[in-house]
Structures are given as structure tokens and as C-alpha cells.
Design a protein around this motif. Structure first.
Motif, PDB file in Angstrom:
ATOM      1  N   MET A   1     -76.556  36.351  10.293  1.00 46.77           N
ATOM      2  CA  MET A   1     -76.574  36.446   8.854  1.00 46.77           C
ATOM      3  C   MET A   1     -76.291  37.887   8.460  1.00 46.77           C
ATOM      4  O   MET A   1     -76.783  38.825   9.081  1.00 46.77           O
ATOM      5  CB  MET A   1     -77.931  36.009   8.308  1.00 46.77           C
ATOM      6  CG  MET A   1     -78.178  36.413   6.870  1.00 46.77           C
ATOM      7  SD  MET A   1     -79.754  35.869   6.224  1.00 46.77           S
ATOM      8  CE  MET A   1     -79.351  34.172   5.893  1.00 46.77           C
ATOM      9  N   ASN A   2     -75.517  38.025   7.389  1.00 44.50           N
ATOM     10  CA  ASN A   2     -75.241  39.339   6.823  1.00 44.50           C
ATOM     11  C   ASN A   2     -75.537  39.283   5.324  1.00 44.50           C
ATOM     12  O   ASN A   2     -75.073  38.381   4.631  1.00 44.50           O
ATOM     13  CB  ASN A   2     -73.787  39.731   7.069  1.00 44.50           C
ATOM     14  CG  ASN A   2     -73.537  41.176   6.709  1.00 44.50           C
ATOM     15  OD1 ASN A   2     -74.259  42.059   7.151  1.00 44.50           O
ATOM     16  ND2 ASN A   2     -72.539  41.426   5.903  1.00 44.50           N
ATOM     17  N   VAL A   3     -76.309  40.236   4.840  1.00 43.55           N
ATOM     18  CA  VAL A   3     -76.694  40.293   3.434  1.00 43.55           C
ATOM     19  C   VAL A   3     -76.037  41.521   2.807  1.00 43.55           C
ATOM     20  O   VAL A   3     -76.055  42.604   3.383  1.00 43.55           O
ATOM     21  CB  VAL A   3     -78.229  40.402   3.285  1.00 43.55           C
ATOM     22  CG1 VAL A   3     -78.627  40.469   1.815  1.00 43.55           C
ATOM     23  CG2 VAL A   3     -78.922  39.247   3.986  1.00 43.55           C
ATOM     24  N   THR A   4     -75.445  41.330   1.633  1.00 42.96           N
ATOM     25  CA  THR A   4     -74.897  42.447   0.874  1.00 42.96           C
ATOM     26  C   THR A   4     -75.430  42.385  -0.548  1.00 42.96           C
ATOM     27  O   THR A   4     -75.809  41.313  -1.031  1.00 42.96           O
ATOM     28  CB  THR A   4     -73.353  42.433   0.844  1.00 42.96           C
ATOM     29  OG1 THR A   4     -72.905  41.193   0.284  1.00 42.96           O
ATOM     30  CG2 THR A   4     -72.766  42.600   2.233  1.00 42.96           C
ATOM     31  N   VAL A   5     -75.464  43.532  -1.203  1.00 47.92           N
ATOM     32  CA  VAL A   5     -75.887  43.584  -2.598  1.00 47.92           C
ATOM     33  C   VAL A   5     -74.856  44.348  -3.417  1.00 47.92           C
ATOM     34  O   VAL A   5     -74.184  45.244  -2.920  1.00 47.92           O
ATOM     35  CB  VAL A   5     -77.281  44.242  -2.766  1.00 47.92           C
ATOM     36  CG1 VAL A   5     -78.345  43.449  -2.049  1.00 47.92           C
ATOM     37  CG2 VAL A   5     -77.297  45.672  -2.285  1.00 47.92           C
ATOM     38  N   ASP A   6     -74.731  43.952  -4.663  1.00 46.10           N
ATOM     39  CA  ASP A   6     -73.875  44.645  -5.618  1.00 46.10           C
ATOM     40  C   ASP A   6     -74.797  45.287  -6.649  1.00 46.10           C
ATOM     41  O   ASP A   6     -75.291  44.614  -7.555  1.00 46.10           O
ATOM     42  CB  ASP A   6     -72.908  43.660  -6.272  1.00 46.10           C
ATOM     43  CG  ASP A   6     -71.920  44.320  -7.206  1.00 46.10           C
ATOM     44  OD1 ASP A   6     -72.172  45.465  -7.657  1.00 46.10           O
ATOM     45  OD2 ASP A   6     -70.889  43.689  -7.500  1.00 46.10           O
ATOM     46  N   ALA A  42     -83.991  36.094  12.289  1.00 46.37           N
ATOM     47  CA  ALA A  42     -83.926  34.669  11.957  1.00 46.37           C
ATOM     48  C   ALA A  42     -85.096  34.208  11.094  1.00 46.37           C
ATOM     49  O   ALA A  42     -84.921  33.361  10.215  1.00 46.37           O
ATOM     50  CB  ALA A  42     -83.850  33.842  13.235  1.00 46.37           C
ATOM     51  N   ASP A  43     -86.277  34.776  11.312  1.00 45.54           N
ATOM     52  CA  ASP A  43     -87.435  34.330  10.530  1.00 45.54           C
ATOM     53  C   ASP A  43     -87.369  34.773   9.070  1.00 45.54           C
ATOM     54  O   ASP A  43     -88.171  34.320   8.255  1.00 45.54           O
ATOM     55  CB  ASP A  43     -88.740  34.770  11.186  1.00 45.54           C
ATOM     56  CG  ASP A  43     -88.942  36.278  11.193  1.00 45.54           C
ATOM     57  OD1 ASP A  43     -87.952  37.037  11.113  1.00 45.54           O
ATOM     58  OD2 ASP A  43     -90.109  36.704  11.288  1.00 45.54           O
ATOM     59  N   GLU A  64     -73.002  33.887   6.729  1.00 44.68           N
ATOM     60  CA  GLU A  64     -73.404  33.597   8.100  1.00 44.68           C
ATOM     61  C   GLU A  64     -72.427  34.258   9.057  1.00 44.68           C
ATOM     62  O   GLU A  64     -71.219  34.170   8.873  1.00 44.68           O
ATOM     63  CB  GLU A  64     -73.434  32.091   8.330  1.00 44.68           C
ATOM     64  CG  GLU A  64     -74.349  31.341   7.405  1.00 44.68           C
ATOM     65  CD  GLU A  64     -75.800  31.804   7.453  1.00 44.68           C
ATOM     66  OE1 GLU A  64     -76.299  32.144   8.548  1.00 44.68           O
ATOM     67  OE2 GLU A  64     -76.448  31.824   6.397  1.00 44.68           O
ATOM     68  N   ARG A  65     -72.970  34.926  10.045  1.00 39.91           N
ATOM     69  CA  ARG A  65     -72.109  35.540  11.065  1.00 39.91           C
ATOM     70  C   ARG A  65     -71.633  34.460  12.014  1.00 39.91           C
ATOM     71  O   ARG A  65     -72.389  33.570  12.383  1.00 39.91           O
ATOM     72  CB  ARG A  65     -72.884  36.591  11.854  1.00 39.91           C
ATOM     73  CG  ARG A  65     -73.199  37.799  11.027  1.00 39.91           C
ATOM     74  CD  ARG A  65     -73.764  38.892  11.864  1.00 39.91           C
ATOM     75  NE  ARG A  65     -75.114  38.519  12.325  1.00 39.91           N
ATOM     76  CZ  ARG A  65     -75.856  39.268  13.115  1.00 39.91           C
ATOM     77  NH1 ARG A  65     -75.393  40.407  13.550  1.00 39.91           N
ATOM     78  NH2 ARG A  65     -77.054  38.893  13.473  1.00 39.91           N
TER      79      ARG A  65
END
Length: 66
Positions: A1-6, A42-43, A64-65
Motif C-alpha cells: 500500500m502507498n498513501v499520498t496526500v494533497d 498491513a495492520d 495498492e502496491r
């Protein structure tokens, strides 16, 4: 998982921090989101997805990676 913010979309509501405090925080001066973990374990995936879903500014993206 990869999270990005604007940060430009963030309205400072804080729902992300309430939902996933290990992944997000807020700046003290203006309440804009601070990404603590762009690749959470993952948790934390469900919480990160929920934070993205409840964000009123749609400032959070989760991918999702592969």
C-alpha cells in the motif's frame, strides 16, 4: 500500500487523524494533514483506506502496491 496526500486539498477537518493516528497527523499552525507513514504496515491498511474515504477534502489517495 502507498498513501499520498494533497496538502492543497486538505481542509484541516482532522478525520484522518481520528481514523488512522499512526498514519496521519496535523500541523499545529493550520491543521493541514501530515503523512507519517506513506507505506503503512498491513495492520494499518484498513484504517488508511477508511481515512481516505472519510476525508471531506478528498486529500488522501491510497494505492495498492503490485
Amino acid at each position: 500500500m502507498n498513501v499520498t496526500v494533497d496538502e492543497d486539498k486538505c481542509c484541516g477537518a482532522g478525520q484522518c487523524v481520528l481514523t488512522a493516528p499512526d498514519v496521519f497527523d496535523q500541523r499545529e499552525d493550520d491543521g493541514v494533514v501530515v503523512l507519517l507513514d506513506a507505506q503503512p504496515p498491513a495492520d494499518q491498511h484498513a484504517a488508511a483506506r477508511e481515512a481516505a474515504a472519510v476525508c471531506p477534502g478528498a486529500a488522501i489517495a491510497v494505492s495498492e502496491r503490485g
